[in-house]
Scaffold this motif. Structure first.
Motif, PDB file in Angstrom:
ATOM      1  N   GLU A   1     -52.949  58.280 -34.202  1.00 20.81           N
ATOM      2  CA  GLU A   1     -53.948  58.296 -35.266  1.00 20.81           C
ATOM      3  C   GLU A   1     -53.928  59.654 -35.959  1.00 20.81           C
ATOM      4  O   GLU A   1     -53.738  60.687 -35.329  1.00 20.81           O
ATOM      5  CB  GLU A   1     -55.346  58.029 -34.688  1.00 20.81           C
ATOM      6  CG  GLU A   1     -55.676  56.557 -34.628  1.00 20.81           C
ATOM      7  CD  GLU A   1     -57.154  56.305 -34.363  1.00 20.81           C
ATOM      8  OE1 GLU A   1     -57.715  55.389 -34.997  1.00 20.81           O
ATOM      9  OE2 GLU A   1     -57.724  57.007 -33.521  1.00 20.81           O
TER      10      GLU A   1
ATOM     11  N   VAL B   1     -50.174  52.010 -34.108  1.00 22.09           N
ATOM     12  CA  VAL B   1     -50.913  53.273 -34.149  1.00 22.09           C
ATOM     13  C   VAL B   1     -51.661  53.428 -32.839  1.00 22.09           C
ATOM     14  O   VAL B   1     -52.454  52.560 -32.453  1.00 22.09           O
ATOM     15  CB  VAL B   1     -51.890  53.318 -35.348  1.00 22.09           C
ATOM     16  CG1 VAL B   1     -52.637  54.646 -35.358  1.00 22.09           C
ATOM     17  CG2 VAL B   1     -51.137  53.122 -36.647  1.00 22.09           C
TER      18      VAL B   1
ATOM     19  N   GLN C   1     -54.779  55.011 -39.269  1.00 20.50           N
ATOM     20  CA  GLN C   1     -55.837  54.690 -38.308  1.00 20.50           C
ATOM     21  C   GLN C   1     -55.334  53.588 -37.388  1.00 20.50           C
ATOM     22  O   GLN C   1     -54.383  52.863 -37.725  1.00 20.50           O
ATOM     23  CB  GLN C   1     -57.081  54.197 -39.060  1.00 20.50           C
ATOM     24  CG  GLN C   1     -57.616  55.203 -40.049  1.00 20.50           C
ATOM     25  CD  GLN C   1     -58.671  54.593 -40.950  1.00 20.50           C
ATOM     26  OE1 GLN C   1     -58.509  53.513 -41.485  1.00 20.50           O
ATOM     27  NE2 GLN C   1     -59.786  55.297 -41.112  1.00 20.50           N
ATOM     28  N   TRP C   2     -56.003  53.433 -36.272  1.00 18.69           N
ATOM     29  CA  TRP C   2     -55.632  52.390 -35.315  1.00 18.69           C
ATOM     30  C   TRP C   2     -55.619  51.014 -35.996  1.00 18.69           C
ATOM     31  O   TRP C   2     -54.763  50.178 -35.725  1.00 18.69           O
ATOM     32  CB  TRP C   2     -56.618  52.416 -34.144  1.00 18.69           C
ATOM     33  CG  TRP C   2     -56.374  51.334 -33.157  1.00 18.69           C
ATOM     34  CD1 TRP C   2     -55.444  51.303 -32.173  1.00 18.69           C
ATOM     35  CD2 TRP C   2     -57.098  50.093 -33.071  1.00 18.69           C
ATOM     36  NE1 TRP C   2     -55.521  50.126 -31.462  1.00 18.69           N
ATOM     37  CE2 TRP C   2     -56.539  49.363 -32.005  1.00 18.69           C
ATOM     38  CE3 TRP C   2     -58.159  49.535 -33.789  1.00 18.69           C
ATOM     39  CZ2 TRP C   2     -57.002  48.106 -31.629  1.00 18.69           C
ATOM     40  CZ3 TRP C   2     -58.621  48.279 -33.415  1.00 18.69           C
ATOM     41  CH2 TRP C   2     -58.042  47.594 -32.354  1.00 18.69           C
TER      42      TRP C   2
ATOM     43  N   PRO D   1     -54.397  55.177 -30.506  1.00 20.91           N
ATOM     44  CA  PRO D   1     -55.639  55.952 -30.708  1.00 20.91           C
ATOM     45  C   PRO D   1     -55.540  57.356 -30.109  1.00 20.91           C
ATOM     46  O   PRO D   1     -54.798  57.582 -29.151  1.00 20.91           O
ATOM     47  CB  PRO D   1     -56.695  55.130 -29.954  1.00 20.91           C
ATOM     48  CG  PRO D   1     -56.093  53.788 -29.762  1.00 20.91           C
ATOM     49  CD  PRO D   1     -54.606  53.964 -29.723  1.00 20.91           C
TER      50      PRO D   1
END
Lengths: 112, 114
Positions: free
Chosen positions: B15, B112, B82-83, B114
């Motif tokens: 992320e 992705v 972003q996730w 986190p």
């Protein structure tokens, strides 16, 4: 927002059976398309349809495939005698003369 | 023959990392270019498109792409992933004009972490 809808979302059929995949394109669109995506492979063009006839088809779209617009709203893809290798996600799309193609959510066809 | 090449088939990012996915096309004449995204279990959605005009195109969710005609490229970028960007991304190209049949690239799976 208008959208392309496809039914069913998942169809399981036996090899050799006929299947019909259904699509309702966006209402004012003029061009209709079918694509398929075999698991792990790219999305491939099958056929396009305009003015009640096929305008272009790929070499995948052989005699076992046909398309129809039976009424003012539906656009169907028929596979006459399914084979195992027809298992794929089938996407319908539609466009007008100004915009990109809008895709439906897909029908996952599993041939057993 | 018309073709679309995507260079990265599987990308893993943390992320907040920056993203760039490569896409090259081979198309004669006027070309329309697209990036579609497919989130797990969902249908193809348009991220952005280029038909004409400004070669830097901004799309949804902070994505952008730059059309470089001399390089036949249309790379997708996002400054900070972003996730929720975990998905498969498809570059596609089509002829200009009303008919919108497109040729897809093989897709890039973005994961992705986190």
């Amino acid at each position: 927002e208008p959208e392309v809808t496809q039914t069913p979302s998942h169809q399981v059929t036996q090899m050799g059976q006929e299947v019909i995949l259904r699509c309702v394109p966006i209402s004012n669109h003029l061009y209709f398309y079918w694509y398929r995506q075999i698991l792990g492979q790219k999305v491939e063009f099958l056929v396009s349809f305009y003015n009640n006839e096929i305008s272009e088809k790929s070499e995948i779209f052989d005699d076992q495939f046909s398309v129809e617009r039976p009424d003012g709203s539906n656009f169907t893809l028929k596979i006459r005698s399914t084979k195992l290798e027809d298992s794929a996600m089938y996407f319908c799309a539609s466009s007008d003369s100004h915009s990109e193609a809008f895709f439906g959510q897909g029908t996952r066809l599993t041939v057993v | 023959a018309q073709s679309v090449s995507q260079h990265n088939h599987h990308v893993i990012l943390s992320e907040a990392a920056s993203l760039e996915l490569g896409c090259n096309y081979s198309y004669g004449g006027t070309v329309n270019l697209f990036w579609y995204v497919q989130y797990p279990g969902q249908h193809l959605q348009l991220l952005l498109k280029y038909f004409s005009g400004d070669p830097l195109v901004k799309g949804i969710k902070g994505f952008e792409a730059e059309f470089i005609k001399s390089k036949f490229s249309f790379n997708l970028r996002k400054p900070s992933v972003q996730w929720s960007d975990t998905a498969e991304y498809f570059c596609a190209a089509g002829r200009g004009g009303g008919y919108q049949k497109v040729t897809f690239g093989i897709g890039t799976k973005l994961q992705v972490i986190p």
